[in-house]
Design an enzyme around this catalytic site. Structure first.
Site, PDB file in Angstrom:
ATOM      1  N   GLU A 136      93.067  69.815  70.770  1.00  0.00           N
ATOM      2  CA  GLU A 136      93.252  68.537  70.090  1.00  0.00           C
ATOM      3  C   GLU A 136      93.585  67.447  71.110  1.00  0.00           C
ATOM      4  O   GLU A 136      94.473  67.634  71.945  1.00  0.00           O
ATOM      5  CB  GLU A 136      94.400  68.637  69.069  1.00  0.00           C
ATOM      6  CG  GLU A 136      94.105  69.607  67.936  1.00  0.00           C
ATOM      7  CD  GLU A 136      95.212  69.651  66.891  1.00  0.00           C
ATOM      8  OE1 GLU A 136      96.165  68.845  66.954  1.00  0.00           O
ATOM      9  OE2 GLU A 136      95.115  70.511  65.987  1.00  0.00           O
ATOM     10  N   GLU A 203      88.358  65.140  62.171  1.00  0.00           N
ATOM     11  CA  GLU A 203      89.120  65.489  60.964  1.00  0.00           C
ATOM     12  C   GLU A 203      89.655  64.243  60.279  1.00  0.00           C
ATOM     13  O   GLU A 203      90.323  63.410  60.895  1.00  0.00           O
ATOM     14  CB  GLU A 203      90.275  66.433  61.341  1.00  0.00           C
ATOM     15  CG  GLU A 203      91.106  66.839  60.124  1.00  0.00           C
ATOM     16  CD  GLU A 203      92.003  68.045  60.354  1.00  0.00           C
ATOM     17  OE1 GLU A 203      91.937  68.673  61.423  1.00  0.00           O
ATOM     18  OE2 GLU A 203      92.788  68.354  59.422  1.00  0.00           O
TER      19      GLU A 203
HETATM   20  O1  KIV Z   1      93.123  74.917  62.638  1.00  0.00           O
HETATM   21  C1  KIV Z   1      92.164  74.605  61.916  1.00  0.00           C
HETATM   22  O2  KIV Z   1      91.873  75.232  60.888  1.00  0.00           O
HETATM   23  C2  KIV Z   1      91.372  73.446  62.299  1.00  0.00           C
HETATM   24  C3  KIV Z   1      90.306  72.989  61.355  1.00  0.00           C
HETATM   25  C4  KIV Z   1      90.903  72.318  60.190  1.00  0.00           C
HETATM   26  C5  KIV Z   1      89.289  72.157  62.030  1.00  0.00           C
HETATM   27  O3  KIV Z   1      91.580  72.890  63.331  1.00  0.00           O
END
Ligand code: KIV
Length: 285
Positions: A136, A203
């Site tokens: 991220e 997201e």
């Molecule tokens: O951890 C997760 O499930 C995610 C998705 C929502 C993309 O990062």
């Protein structure tokens, strides 16, 4: 000596010559963007679910740090550890015969510095056998992404609502609605593309912004709550199967009501055990 695996495969080369299972790779998903074929991605966290998801034809399984919420019951994704992510990923990798397996680097395993980030990514690849990692963030983690890529580990980016920063955002609402944040997100997407990430999760951002990002970068975008003008979609498998009844964001489509079906099945089992109806004559040795 090589172990014979059938007419088309031997121990050392079975992936490349096995005609029945063609593994999806990071190149495959990039080719899918080029030819306009949408990419399907779902999370999974264990062997049994991943086996079903892979056999149903999914392109990418994400071993998401959402395991922290849906598997461990934590309120956020922050508590899950690198060891726990590796444990989840090992089961998924054993099950996945065709799809690409991407594993989230959990909170605290890469933010410190690029050396720590590389060590964490190497542990995931070595100990689980996964094919790529997801991280991220944008330009602030550029150095770490580059170091991981230099080691030959493919990286998927993740922008927009990044749940590892929930205490900075303060809410799980749609991100980048204001012009300044939208510009920053677009510029971060370009950084991740230029760095060499193979794909990018977007997201919970406005659909128009997701469309703009998708047409501005070469790598595929995979949306969750980012509208339809992206190169693929991802959902948390427990949510789309209806395990979780108390989570109903607008972007979530439920494809079954597993929560209700499991409740009914377990209630029938309890009542069969109590009444002595289970096991019956045919179920005895
Ligand atoms: O951890 C997760 O499930 C995610 C998705 C929502 C993309 O990062």
């Amino acid at each position: 000596m090589s172990i014979w695996y059938g007419w088309n495969a031997c121990y050392f080369c079975r992936m490349s010559v096995n005609k029945e299972v063609r593994r999806i790779t990071t190149n495959t998903v990039q080719e899918m963007k080029l030819r306009g074929e949408k990419i399907s991605m779902l999370t999974s966290y264990d062997y049994s679910m991943a086996r079903l998801v892979d056999a149903a034809g999914i392109d990418v399984i994400l071993v998401g740090d959402s395991a922290s919420n849906v598997m461990a019951g934590h309120e956020t994704t922050l508590p899950i550890t690198l060891d726990q992510m590796i444990y989840h990923a090992q089961g998924v990798v054993r099950a996945a015969k065709r799809c690409l397996v991407v594993v989230d680097l959990p909170f605290g395993s890469y933010q410190g510095n690029s050396k720590e980030a590389l060590n964490s990514a190497i542990r995931i690849m070595k100990e689980s056998g996964a094919h790529a990692v997801k991280m991220e963030g944008g330009s602030e983690i550029r150095e770490s992404i580059q170091r991981i890529l230099t080691a030959g580990i493919p990286v998927m980016g993740h922008l927009g609502l990044t749940p590892q920063s929930i205490y900075k955002f303060g809410t799980y609402q749609v991100r980048a609605k204001e012009e300044q944040e939208a510009e920053r997100l677009l510029s971060d997407a370009k950084v991740l593309d230029e760095c060499g990430c193979f794909a990018l999760v977007l997201e919970k951002i406005p659909a128009t912004l997701a469309a703009q990002v998708t047409s501005s970068i070469d790598i595929p975008t995979i949306g969750i709550g980012a509208g339809s003008d992206v190169d693929g979609q991802v959902l948390v498998v427990n949510d789309m199967l209806g395990y979780t009844e108390d989570f109903s964001p607008r972007f979530l489509r439920r494809y079954m009501n597993a929560g209700e079906q499991i409740h009914n099945a377990v209630s029938r089992y309890v009542s069969d055990v109590k009444s002595g109806e289970f096991p019956n004559e045919k179920e005895k040795y």
